[in-house]
Motif scaffolding. Structure first.
Motif, PDB file in Angstrom:
ATOM      1  N   LYS A   1       3.983  12.844   1.857  1.00 24.79           N
ATOM      2  CA  LYS A   1       3.053  13.731   2.558  1.00 24.79           C
ATOM      3  C   LYS A   1       1.699  13.063   2.759  1.00 24.79           C
ATOM      4  O   LYS A   1       1.043  13.291   3.786  1.00 24.79           O
ATOM      5  CB  LYS A   1       2.909  15.047   1.799  1.00 24.79           C
ATOM      6  N   ARG A   2       1.282  12.231   1.807  1.00 23.44           N
ATOM      7  CA  ARG A   2       0.039  11.479   1.995  1.00 23.44           C
ATOM      8  C   ARG A   2       0.129  10.593   3.232  1.00 23.44           C
ATOM      9  O   ARG A   2      -0.864  10.416   3.959  1.00 23.44           O
ATOM     10  CB  ARG A   2      -0.248  10.605   0.772  1.00 23.44           C
ATOM     11  N   GLN A   3       1.289  10.035   3.482  1.00 26.82           N
ATOM     12  CA  GLN A   3       1.477   9.122   4.614  1.00 26.82           C
ATOM     13  C   GLN A   3       1.304   9.826   5.959  1.00 26.82           C
ATOM     14  O   GLN A   3       1.140   9.172   6.989  1.00 26.82           O
ATOM     15  CB  GLN A   3       2.858   8.470   4.522  1.00 26.82           C
TER      16      GLN A   3
ATOM     17  N   HIS B   1       9.763  -2.180   7.581  1.00 26.69           N
ATOM     18  CA  HIS B   1       8.903  -1.000   7.751  1.00 26.69           C
ATOM     19  C   HIS B   1       7.448  -1.420   7.953  1.00 26.69           C
ATOM     20  O   HIS B   1       6.729  -0.819   8.763  1.00 26.69           O
ATOM     21  CB  HIS B   1       9.025  -0.089   6.529  1.00 26.69           C
ATOM     22  N   LEU B   2       7.018  -2.443   7.238  1.00 23.86           N
ATOM     23  CA  LEU B   2       5.657  -2.950   7.418  1.00 23.86           C
ATOM     24  C   LEU B   2       5.425  -3.402   8.854  1.00 23.86           C
ATOM     25  O   LEU B   2       4.379  -3.118   9.452  1.00 23.86           O
ATOM     26  CB  LEU B   2       5.387  -4.108   6.463  1.00 23.86           C
TER      27      LEU B   2
ATOM     28  N   PRO C   1       0.823  -1.221   0.000  1.00 22.92           N
ATOM     29  CA  PRO C   1       0.000   0.000   0.000  1.00 22.92           C
ATOM     30  C   PRO C   1       0.855   1.268   0.000  1.00 22.92           C
ATOM     31  O   PRO C   1       1.895   1.334   0.658  1.00 22.92           O
ATOM     32  CB  PRO C   1      -0.795  -0.124   1.309  1.00 22.92           C
ATOM     33  N   ALA C   2       0.417   2.274  -0.735  1.00 21.94           N
ATOM     34  CA  ALA C   2       1.185   3.512  -0.877  1.00 21.94           C
ATOM     35  C   ALA C   2       1.495   4.159   0.466  1.00 21.94           C
ATOM     36  O   ALA C   2       2.587   4.692   0.673  1.00 21.94           O
ATOM     37  CB  ALA C   2       0.424   4.495  -1.766  1.00 21.94           C
ATOM     38  N   LEU C   3       0.545   4.114   1.397  1.00 19.22           N
ATOM     39  CA  LEU C   3       0.753   4.761   2.688  1.00 19.22           C
ATOM     40  C   LEU C   3       1.711   3.984   3.581  1.00 19.22           C
ATOM     41  O   LEU C   3       2.114   4.476   4.641  1.00 19.22           O
ATOM     42  CB  LEU C   3      -0.576   4.975   3.412  1.00 19.22           C
ATOM     43  N   LEU C   4       2.094   2.772   3.166  1.00 21.74           N
ATOM     44  CA  LEU C   4       3.026   1.955   3.944  1.00 21.74           C
ATOM     45  C   LEU C   4       4.342   1.725   3.208  1.00 21.74           C
ATOM     46  O   LEU C   4       5.194   0.987   3.680  1.00 21.74           O
ATOM     47  CB  LEU C   4       2.391   0.595   4.283  1.00 21.74           C
ATOM     48  N   GLN C   5       4.510   2.358   2.064  1.00 25.30           N
ATOM     49  CA  GLN C   5       5.729   2.160   1.280  1.00 25.30           C
ATOM     50  C   GLN C   5       6.893   2.983   1.829  1.00 25.30           C
ATOM     51  O   GLN C   5       6.714   4.104   2.287  1.00 25.30           O
ATOM     52  CB  GLN C   5       5.508   2.564  -0.177  1.00 25.30           C
ATOM     53  N   THR C   6       8.096   2.408   1.748  1.00 31.62           N
ATOM     54  CA  THR C   6       9.298   3.181   2.022  1.00 31.62           C
ATOM     55  C   THR C   6       9.603   4.044   0.800  1.00 31.62           C
ATOM     56  O   THR C   6       9.117   3.779  -0.313  1.00 31.62           O
ATOM     57  CB  THR C   6      10.506   2.273   2.295  1.00 31.62           C
ATOM     58  N   THR C   7      10.422   5.071   1.003  1.00 32.90           N
ATOM     59  CA  THR C   7      10.807   5.928  -0.118  1.00 32.90           C
ATOM     60  C   THR C   7      11.565   5.135  -1.174  1.00 32.90           C
ATOM     61  O   THR C   7      11.360   5.324  -2.379  1.00 32.90           O
ATOM     62  CB  THR C   7      11.668   7.097   0.379  1.00 32.90           C
ATOM     63  N   ASP C   8      12.424   4.218  -0.734  1.00 28.66           N
ATOM     64  CA  ASP C   8      13.193   3.412  -1.687  1.00 28.66           C
ATOM     65  C   ASP C   8      12.280   2.521  -2.524  1.00 28.66           C
ATOM     66  O   ASP C   8      12.487   2.362  -3.732  1.00 28.66           O
ATOM     67  CB  ASP C   8      14.212   2.547  -0.946  1.00 28.66           C
TER      68      ASP C   8
END
Length: 284
Positions: free
Chosen positions: A155-157, A193-194, A121-128
């Motif tokens: 910013k969405r996160q 991160h998850l 999910p986009a809100l749980l993705q790392t920048t990499d």
């Protein structure tokens, strides 16, 4: 209030709901205009989101349309007035308009549930991880476009970390956990991160493993965005050409609520899901 030629998704949704109320009352725009003492063009402009409407005017419209659903009326009244210029507005010239609308939708949501098969999910993705995905977009994006997408996503996160964090449930298929976009180092960082995110009190992570004997969806990713009342929920679908499709018809909302419930019924528990991800990290 002056009209706008580029209403946001939120403004369009308000107009759509007012049109639904009018149509349920069996009124034409001409009759509605007569009852409210305005011209027909103003009703049409309000219903397309091009003319802002005040809370008092909205309540007058609801009364004229014989709507007695107080919670719905209050929720619609909260959507009135001038456009809120949140952080997402600064991206209007840099990312697709649908992504700006999605950020606004998430910001105002009461809760969010997502289901994904291939991607995290986009809100749980790392920048990499996000960067690796954007680098594979077809046709290729220029570097400055990738950077705009990255900062917009980060910013969405923020909705998960603000003072009133958004309740968030993510259903992720094992396939997404095994896709090593960006290489094993990036994949390992993403899985860690998850686990960290799943320990936040507002975040629930559920994994559907390969071993389940049923899968109640076609595999399409979607977000179910809950509004202040069920009538104002929204489903967001990803498409192959990179845009977002927003659904809000009652039958569509009912369908996707049922799909989410069935997916949860065959997913691992939150604790089992964390253990599953830990094992996946060890495999990398």
């Amino acid at each position: 209030m002056p009209p706008t030629n580029s209403p946001t998704l939120r403004q369009r949704r308000l107009g759509t709901e007012l049109r639904k109320l009018r149509e349920r009352a069996g009124l034409t725009t001409v009759r509605a205009a007569d009852l409210l003492g305005v011209n027909q063009a103003r009703i049409s402009m309000i219903e397309t989101g091009r003319t802002p409407v005040s809370a008092d005017r909205l309540r007058a419209m609801a009364h004229a349309y014989d709507c007695s659903a107080d919670r719905l009326i209050d929720a619609l009244a909260a959507m009135t007035g001038r456009r809120v210029r949140g952080w997402w507005e600064e991206y209007r010239d840099h990312v697709p308009a649908a992504l700006v609308d999605l950020a606004e939708l998430e910001y105002h949501a009461s809760a969010l549930r997502v289901a994904l098969v291939i991607h995290i999910p986009a809100l749980l993705q790392t920048t990499d991880r996000a960067r690796a995905l954007f680098q594979e977009v077809v046709p290729p994006m220029r570097q400055y476009e990738i950077e705009h997408r990255l900062t917009h996503r980060v910013k969405r996160q923020g909705v998960l970390h603000r003072d009133d964090p958004l309740p968030y449930t993510a259903i992720i298929h094992e396939t997404a956990l095994r896709m090593a976009f960006g290489g094993s180092v990036v994949a390992r960082g993403q899985l860690k991160h998850l686990i960290d995110m799943s320990e936040l009190p507002n975040v629930t992570l559920r994994v559907i493993p390969f071993g389940v004997d049923r899968f109640p969806t076609t595999g399409q990713s979607f977000d179910y965005v809950e509004g202040p009342v069920p009538q104002l929920d929204t489903v967001q679908l990803d498409s192959a050409h990179g845009a977002c499709e927003f659904l809000d018809a009652e039958a569509q909302l009912s369908k996707y609520r049922a799909v989410l419930d069935r997916m949860l019924s065959c997913a691992l528990s939150p604790a089992q899901s964390r253990d599953f991800i830990h094992h996946r990290i060890q495999d990398l």
